[in-house]
Structures are given as structure tokens and as C-alpha cells.
Design an enzyme around this catalytic site. Structure first.
Site, PDB file in Angstrom:
ATOM      1  N   HIS A 372      25.884  14.571   8.562  1.00  0.00           N
ATOM      2  CA  HIS A 372      24.862  13.571   8.874  1.00  0.00           C
ATOM      3  C   HIS A 372      23.674  13.584   7.914  1.00  0.00           C
ATOM      4  CE1 HIS A 372      26.200  11.912  12.781  1.00  0.00           C
ATOM      5  NE2 HIS A 372      26.704  13.109  13.002  1.00  0.00           N
ATOM      6  N   LYS A 563      11.069   5.534  14.266  1.00  0.00           N
ATOM      7  CA  LYS A 563      12.088   6.541  13.952  1.00  0.00           C
ATOM      8  C   LYS A 563      11.377   7.868  13.748  1.00  0.00           C
ATOM      9  CE  LYS A 563      13.605   4.090  10.592  1.00  0.00           C
ATOM     10  NZ  LYS A 563      14.931   3.920  10.017  1.00  0.00           N
ATOM     11  N   ARG A 564      12.146   8.936  13.624  1.00  0.00           N
ATOM     12  CA  ARG A 564      11.554  10.249  13.392  1.00  0.00           C
ATOM     13  C   ARG A 564      10.632  10.188  12.176  1.00  0.00           C
ATOM     14  NH1 ARG A 564      14.072  14.394  10.576  1.00  0.00           N
ATOM     15  NH2 ARG A 564      15.972  13.142  10.587  1.00  0.00           N
ATOM     16  N   LYS A 569      11.651   8.949   5.121  1.00  0.00           N
ATOM     17  CA  LYS A 569      11.716   7.681   5.840  1.00  0.00           C
ATOM     18  C   LYS A 569      10.533   6.769   5.490  1.00  0.00           C
ATOM     19  CE  LYS A 569      14.309   9.759   9.664  1.00  0.00           C
ATOM     20  NZ  LYS A 569      15.577   9.017   9.631  1.00  0.00           N
ATOM     21  N   THR A 671      20.753   4.237  12.885  1.00  0.00           N
ATOM     22  CA  THR A 671      21.324   3.425  13.963  1.00  0.00           C
ATOM     23  C   THR A 671      20.280   2.469  14.530  1.00  0.00           C
ATOM     24  OG1 THR A 671      20.882   5.220  15.540  1.00  0.00           O
ATOM     25  CG2 THR A 671      23.117   5.077  14.636  1.00  0.00           C
ATOM     26  N   LYS A 675      20.454  -1.568  16.018  1.00  0.00           N
ATOM     27  CA  LYS A 675      19.898  -2.059  17.290  1.00  0.00           C
ATOM     28  C   LYS A 675      18.970  -3.246  17.050  1.00  0.00           C
ATOM     29  CE  LYS A 675      20.061   2.713  18.752  1.00  0.00           C
ATOM     30  NZ  LYS A 675      19.278   3.956  18.822  1.00  0.00           N
TER      31      LYS A 675
END
Length: 842
Positions: A372, A563-564, A569, A671, A675
Site C-alpha cells: 500500500h 485525508k490523513r 499529500k 479511495t 467517493k
């Protein structure tokens, strides 16, 4: 005392105790309020009402659950075991109502009683048994496994305290204990009779059996008990109900009576406390030696419990260990359960006296491994001394696996000693480590990435040597999400419109959403679509006001990044965009008239200082922007604390723009991007992870692309990247960064955000400055497009219509066919009387 008055129960109803009629559900509700909660309406509160309803709904899963177990026990089909340190399930109630097909009936029954179903749903404590995408994916997968009628177990840890509860104080993240079990968990059943023992520490001893064969015995320092807690996982409108089995650690002897009598009250419960620490909290901080030990013990604990449980089930079905691989397919969800490779070998060769070669064949035919991450630091490794201290027998087994494996490498790559060092299960480059990803690769028959780009980069970089050793092992399975939770439950307005337009088949066959495409050209349909989006935004605005006190307009564009929190990111790139817009407005260089609400959410790891500073920066910018009368009607910045599945169910349907802005080549898949897309949000993103496949599906004209590609990122870094040079030549960027470093957003304190500024100007490992101008230019295009309401609505519809690929049902179908080699086993719902009689009860 709760003042709410509810209507009295009916006097009679059908004989079927698990009736799903309105009257049957009302009677079940009252029965559980009285017999389970021990309350009557005048003294009951909302929590009691929730518990009563939850038990009533769980009762309606049990007949399906027991029918599934009975059939699987009788036919012994090949079963999937999904091993994951995280299962971020989200609230159970709503999802179970949807999958049982009784949501509307329960809503009506609750309404007739005098209660509001939405109010009851809000009473459920969310099980925080995951950190983010990894656990959320596991939850989607076990939903899809049940819906596809594939026999499966989800195996994990029943953390007493899950991921921390995040609050924001003076802009800083504060971690609080997540007491998700404080009111109990009505969805689980404890199975104490299936408890197992797990060894830790100690030493090993060699001995000979009666035939003179050499064996090894593990003499542990301590033993803990693993107790399973089972929750039913209901498939969508099918009988199949699989099991999520989570393990809690307990002391084998919880109380030392003799110590208690001597007055040593703490010593009397010392073993209990020490043992239960194993499953106290998700991901203990591993910056200390004690933290590392606890984290490794956690991983081994749940893996050992799960494998022992599988062998017990296998034996109960009348089979011997030598057929284990024919009946179980075990998926390792990242490296956390990788120790399972060595543990299965131990159970086969030490406990079942199986020859090494036979045991190794069974092991490698049983396991498959999902990677992952593309971040080398996220590939787990354990210091050798620590590993030996906790798992001495497993280290011996790993040494033997490694010796045999490296011999194969020598034969295949003659004279390539550097390759031997790179592939070894033991890192010898400095302090010696056990490499868990390497163990997973060697012990698995299949290795997969989770998006097309990710899988290619694994082969080219992170796992290149393993790919060259075994190219046939590598494949890709792009992630997906379940449409049951992320559309049907989360977005009932859109679900109703879609189902009225194209039927309900899309709920289990998401590619059917493509039937919506022609309706994108229908102005009346576009109007309905826009009305639904605005209603969802009204709900999200209410949530934001309730949680943050910030009032936002549903008529503004909702620009969302949840998100985290992590540097790769690049939440701080979005902050640079906000400051850019703010600076343009304040300096009079912009006639910007599009109101935007920037919505952030996510948690930073407690020990990740830079990520926590990024949260502070988001909130600091928000404090300035939201309170500046010159701009507050045009710009709003919100940080939604403690973002979780529950909040996600409101955020994804209410978003206009989905921010997927990680540096290309760093995000495995994502993911959240899926969504957002299926709920009609448009994406601004880089060519990273599953963004590439989303763009390919929705088409380039319906996706806002910016930034360098993964190969360009590699070339930029290889050429000697100097971020300060970009800062010097880009006047607007320089003005934006200067506002941060001169203390404009920190009340004149130039030290607060200095680490972020210094990192960007001197290092910028995730190329924010290199991608800045491309991002700003792309955001200008976003604004221009959003002003064209009809164009935006058409693009929104097409994003949803073309998101069919991103269902976890498709992912599971690929795993089942190509990796696990398992098939669906439809279950017939059996009458309760028949189930009783199978067990000799008359």
C-alpha cells in the site's frame, strides 16, 4: 430522566420473532428496551433507544449469519481470510439497515414510536479501529465479499481505544482518548470458548522425538490469551453474512489471589494489566523501544490468534493441515500482518510436525500480499535484537527462509552480491533489521499494488529486485469503495434520483451508472442534480457550524481536502492557494467574485511534528481570512476536527471540488478520490495513484489536471532541485511565502511556521514550489468553470456516471478470480427451527 414521550407498544404482532414488518420491529424495540436495557420509556434516554434498536436490528442479522455458518461448516468451501491491523468500519446501524433492505421500514417504525431515526443513528459511537485509507479499504472489501457471497473472515484487533479523538485548541491538534466502547458494542458477540494462547519472549530448545528426528520447542517468557469478538457483516440483500473477528488480549491468569492476600494489590492484577496493554490502543507511538515492542507484539498477537483460529476451523470441518492451502486464501493487508508467514511455518513444523518443504509449499500457496505504499520509510522493519527478544522462534524460522531464498537468488543472478544484500530478509547495512515487506514478498504467491501507476512503480523501484526475481508474482488490483455506504447510505437524495432514472441495479453493479450519461444533456435532470447537491451542502454547512462555529454559505463552492495529514499529500499546497487568493483580494489585483469555502479534515500522527504544524497553519490562515471583513464573504476556511467515517458520509455528498493533490509517484491509490467522484464532485489532481484511472474514466475534459508527472518528478530531483530559485523568480509565490514567514498569520511570531518555510525553501521534498504555478493556474480554470453552472452540473453528472470502475465489488471480483481462486457460495435462509434441529435441539 428523558422527557421525550413515545407511543406504547402494540398488544399483539406476528409470531415470527425476527419479523421485519413495522409492528414486528416495534415489538422488538420495546422488548430490548425492557429486557436488554432494563428501562421503560419514561426513564430511558436516546442512548437506551439506540441500544434497543441496535439489538433489534442485530437479531435480524443472526438468522442469516447462522445460516451462512451452517452451510460453510457443512460444505467447507475455500474461504478468504483478510488480515488487517485496521478495520475502519464506520457506524454499523445505517449500513446494516441498507444491506438488510429494511431502512425505510425501520424509519417508519421508529417514527410511529415517536422517535427520529437520524437522531438515533447519531448516538452510535464510531469504532475508530483504523487510521485512514487502509482500514477504510478493509471495511469496503468485507462488505463486498459478503455482497458477492464469498465465504470470508475479516481478522483484526479489537482495540479498546481506537485512533485518537482529535480536538483543535488554538489551532493545534490535541489528541484525546477515543472511548468508543464506553457504552458497549451491541453489534458484537464474545466467543470466549474459542480463545487461544499466544506466546511471547523466552527462548527455544531443541529436542528429539521417538524416531530421533530433531525438533524445536519454544519456551516463552509469557503467554497471553486472545479472545475473539465477532460482528456480522451482512451482504446487500443476500443471505450471506460473513464474520469480522477481532481479538482482545487477556491474561491467562487475571488475578493473583496470593499476592492480593499479602497486600500487594497492584501486583495481584499486574499480569492482567500487562496483557491487556496489547490491545489497548491503535498504533502505539513507536518512537521509544517500549513502543516498538508493543507494536510488534500487537501485530504478532492478532496474526497468531487468527492462524490458530483458521487451523481450528479447518480441523472442525474434518480436514488435516496438509490441505490448509486448498481451503484458505489469506490476504496480507500491507506489512502489518507479514509475520503470518513465519507464524504459519511455526504452527505447521513445530505444532503439527510437518517437514519444512511441505510446510513451505502450503505457506506460499496460502498467502498473497497487498503493498500500500511507495514510501520506503513506511515499509516496516524491526531491529534484530528487539525481534529476537519477542519472537525468538520466528527469527530462527526467518533465518532459514532467508538462507534458502538467497540460495535461489545466487543461482538466478550468479555473482551479483549486491543483489543478495538488497533482497535479504535481514538488512545488514548498519543496525541489523528484519524487513517485513521482504518476508511478505518471499512468502506470498502473489504481490499486488492498488492502482496501475502504483503497481508499475513497485516493479520499477520499491520492489524492483523482487519483480526481477519473480515477475509472475506481480499484478495490480485497483482499489474500490462500496457504493452501499458511500452512495446509498450517505447520499439518499442522489440514490433516489439515480434509481428512479436507471433502476436499482447499479447498487451492486456500479458500471450501470453509465446509463446516466444521456441525462447529462437533459436540463430538467441537471436542475434536479443541482438541487440535490445544494441540499447536501446545506447539511454539510449545518455540520460545520455545529462542529466549528463557522457559518458557511451553501451557495459558495465547497472545495474539500479531507485525508490523513502528511507532507506528501500536500495540504500546505492548498493553503498556498488560499493565501494567493487572499493576497490578490487584499492588494486589489483581483476582481475575484466566486465565493469559496475551503474545507479541510484529517488527523496527523501524534509524533509527526510537521504534519501537526500543517494543521496549525490551516487554522491560522482560517482565523485571519474568516475574520477579515474585506474578504469573508468570498473566502472561508474550515478545519473539521476529528474527521471520520461518520463525517465523511456528509462531506463527500456535499463537496463540489475534490482536492487530490499529492506529489505524483507518492500516493499508492487513494479511495477518497473515488467517493468524491461517484457523488458528483469534480477532481483537481495530479497524475498520481488512482487519479490517473479516474481521469481516464471520466475523460480529461472533466478532470482538472496540474503538476509534474512521476517521471518528471524523478528528473527534477535528479537534476539538483533548488526550490529557492523558484521562490526568487515567482513574485506572487514570493509574496505568499513571505506572508507566512513574516508572521502575518501568527500574530507577528516569525518562529511558529519557520520549519515549514525553511523546509519549502531549502528542501521542498514534495515539490510544492515546483507545482505551485501549475496548481494556481488550474484553480483559476476551476473558478471559471464553476461560474458556468450548467457546464459544471453536466461535468458533475458525467463524473458520477463514469465512476463505475471504482466499486470495491469490482476489486473483490478481481481478487477472487485472479489471486484467491475462490467462488461465490449462495446461502439459503433457513428457518430458525431447522437451525435448532441441526444442533439436536427439539
Amino acid at each position: 430522566m428523558h422527557e421525550r414521550r413515545i407511543n406504547p407498544p402494540p398488544v399483539i404482532f406476528e409470531d415470527d420473532r425476527t419479523s421485519v414488518t413495522t409492528e414486528g420491529l416495534k415489538r422488538a424495540f420495546y422488548d430490548h428496551l425492557f429486557y436488554t436495557q432494563g428501562k421503560f420509556p419514561e426513564i430511558a434516554g436516546l442512548g437506551d433507544y439506540y441500544q434497543a434498536l441496535a439489538h433489534a436490528v442485530r437479531d435480524r442479522t443472526l438468522q442469516r449469519w447462522i445460516s451462512s455458518v451452517a452451510d460453510h461448516t457443512a460444505t467447507a468451501p475455500k474461504t478468504v481470510a483478510y488480515l488487517s491491523a485496521e478495520f475502519l468500519m464506520g457506524p454499523h446501524m445505517g449500513n446494516n439497515l441498507i444491506n438488510l433492505g429494511i431502512y425505510d421500514t425501520v424509519k417508519k417504525a421508529v417514527q410511529e414510536i415517536g422517535l427520529d431515526l437520524n437522531e438515533l443513528l447519531r448516538q452510535e459511537e464510531e469504532p475508530g479501529l483504523g487510521n485512514g485509507g487502509l482500514g477504510r479499504l478493509a471495511a469496503c472489501f468485507i462488505d463486498s465479499l459478503a455482497t458477492a457471497e464469498i465465504p470470508a473472515f475479516g481478522y483484526g484487533i479489537r482495540y479498546e481505544y481506537g485512533i485518537f479523538y482529535q480536538t483543535i485548541m488554538d489551532g493545534w491538534q490535541v489528541e484525546n482518548t477515543d472511548k468508543w466502547l464506553r457504552h458497549g458494542n451491541p453489534w458484537e458477540i464474545q466467543r470466549a470458548e474459542w480463545a487461544v494462547e499466544v506466546k511471547l519472549g523466552g527462548h527455544t530448545e531443541q529436542y528429539q522425538d521417538d524416531l530421533g528426528r530433531l525438533h524445536v520447542r519454544w519456551a516463552p517468557e509469557k503467554t497471553v490469551a486472545g479472545v475473539p469478538f465477532d460482528s456480522p457483516i451482512v451482504g446487500y440483500k443476500v443471505t450471506t453474512t460473513n464474520t469480522l473477528r477481532l481479538w482482545r488480549a487477556e491474561a491467562t491468569e487475571a488475578f493473583d489471589f496470593s499476592q492480593f492476600n499479602r497486600g500487594d494489590y497492584l501486583g495481584a492484577v499486574d499480569k492482567k494489566v500487562t496483557s491487556e496493554n496489547l490491545t489497548k490502543a491503535l498504533y502505539p507511538n513507536d518512537e521509544t523501544v517500549q513502543g516498538k515492542e508493543l507494536r510488534l507484539e500487537q501485530q504478532y498477537f492478532f496474526v497468531s490468534c487468527s492462524l490458530q483460529d483458521m487451523l481450528r476451523i479447518h480441523k472442525a470441518r474434518g480436514m488435516e493441515p496438509d490441505t490448509f492451502d486448498q481451503k484458505f486464501a489469506i490476504q496480507l493487508n500491507d506489512t502489518h500482518p507479514a509475520i503470518a508467514v513465519a507464524e504459519l511455518m511455526r504452527l505447521l513444523i513445530d505444532d503439527n510436525m510437518m517437514p519444512w518443504d511441505q510446510a513451505w509449499g502450503i505457506t506460499t500457496r496460502t498467502f498473497s500480499y497487498t503493498n500500500h505504499t511507495l514510501l520506503p520509510e513506511a515499509l516496516e522493519r524491526w531491529p534484530l535484537d528487539l525481534f529476537k527478544r519477542i519472537l525468538p522462534r520466528h527469527l530462527e524460522i526467518i533465518y532459514e527462509i532467508n538462507a534458502r531464498f538467497l540460495n535461489d537468488v545466487r543461482i538466478k543472478f550468479l555473482g551479483d552480491d549486491s543483489r543478495l544484500a538488497r533482497l535479504s530478509l535481514i538488512d545488514e547495512s548498519g543496525e541489523r533489521y528484519v524487513r517485513m515487506a521482504h518476508l511478505a514478498c518471499v512468502g506470498s504467491h502473489t504481490i499486488n499494488g492498488v492502482a496501475e501507476l502504483h503497481s508499475e512503480l513497485l516493479k520499477q523501484d520499491v520492489l524492483k529486485d523482487f519483480y526481477e526475481m519473480w515477475p509472475e508474482k506481480f499484478t495490480n488490483v485497483t482499489n474500490g469503495v462500496t457504493p452501499r455506504r458511500w452512495m446509498v447510505l450517505s447520499n439518499p437524495r442522489l440514490t433516489k434520483l439515480v434509481s428512479e432514472t436507471i433502476g436499482e441495479g447499479w447498487i451492486t453493479d456500479l458500471p450501470q451508472l453509465s446509463k446516466l450519461e444521456p441525462h447529462a444533456e437533459d436540463s430538467a435532470f441537471r436542475d434536479s442534480w443541482r438541487a440535490i447537491k445544494r441540499a447536501n451542502k446545506v447539511d454539510l454547512a449545518a455540520l460545520i457550524l455545529r462542529r466549528t462555529g463557522v457559518a458557511v454559505s451553501p451557495d459558495s463552492m465547497f472545495d474539500v481536502l479531507v485525508k490523513r495529514i502528511h507532507e506528501y499529500k500536500r495540504q500546505h499546497l492548498a493553503v498556498l492557494h488560499i493565501i494567493t487568493l487572499y493576497h490578490r483580494l487584499k492588494s486589489g489585483r483581483s476582481a475575484y467574485t466566486l465565493p469559496r469555502t475551503f474545507i479541510f479534515g484529517g488527523k496527523a500522527a501524534p509524533g509527526y511534528t510537521m504534519a501537526k504544524l500543517m494543521i496549525k497553519l490551516i487554522n491560522a490562515v482560517g482565523d485571519v481570512v474568516n475574520n477579515d471583513r474585506d474578504v469573508h464573504d468570498l473566502l472561508k476556511v474550515v478545519f473539521l476536527p476529528n474527521f471520520n467515517v461518520t463525517y465523511g458520509q456528509c462531506v463527500y455528498p456535499g463537496a463540489d471540488l475534490s482536492e487530490q493533490i499529492s506529489l505524483a509517484g507518492k500516493e499508492a491509490s487513494g479511495t477518497g478520490n473515488m467517493k468524491f467522484a461517484m457523488n458528483g464532485a469534480l477532481t483537481i489532481g495530479t497524475m498520481d495513484g488512482a487519479n490517473i484511472e479516474i481521469r481516464d474514466q471520466v475523460k480529461a475534459e472533466n478532470f482538472f489536471l496540474f503538476g509534474h508527472t512521476a517521471s518528471e518528478v524523478h528528473d527534477i530531483k535528479a537534476s539538483g532541485y533548488r526550490p529557492r530559485d523558484i521562490y526568487e523568480v515567482n513574485a506572487e509565490l514570493r509574496a505568499v511565502v513571505d506572508l507566512i514567514q513574516t508572521g502575518f498569520f501568527s500574530r507577528g511570531d516569525t518562529d511558529v511556521f519557520k520549519p515549514i518555510v525553511d523546509n519549502l525553501l531549502d528542501h521542498d521534498p514534495y515539490l510544492l514550489l515546483a507545482d505551485y504555478q501549475s496548481y494556481i493556474d488550474c484553480q483559476d480554470v476551476v473558478s471559471d468553470t464553476y461560474r458556468e453552472a450548467d457546464t459544471w452540473a453536466r461535468m458533475s453528472i458525467l463524473n458520477s456516471a463514469r465512476s463505475g470502475k471504482f466499486s470495491s465489488d469490482r476489486s473483490i471480483a478481481e481478487y477472487a478470480k485472479n489471486i484467491w481462486k475462490v467462488e461465490a457460495v449462495p446461502i439459503t435462509l433457513k428457518p430458525e427451527k431447522e437451525l435448532y434441529m441441526r444442533n439436536g435441539i427439539r
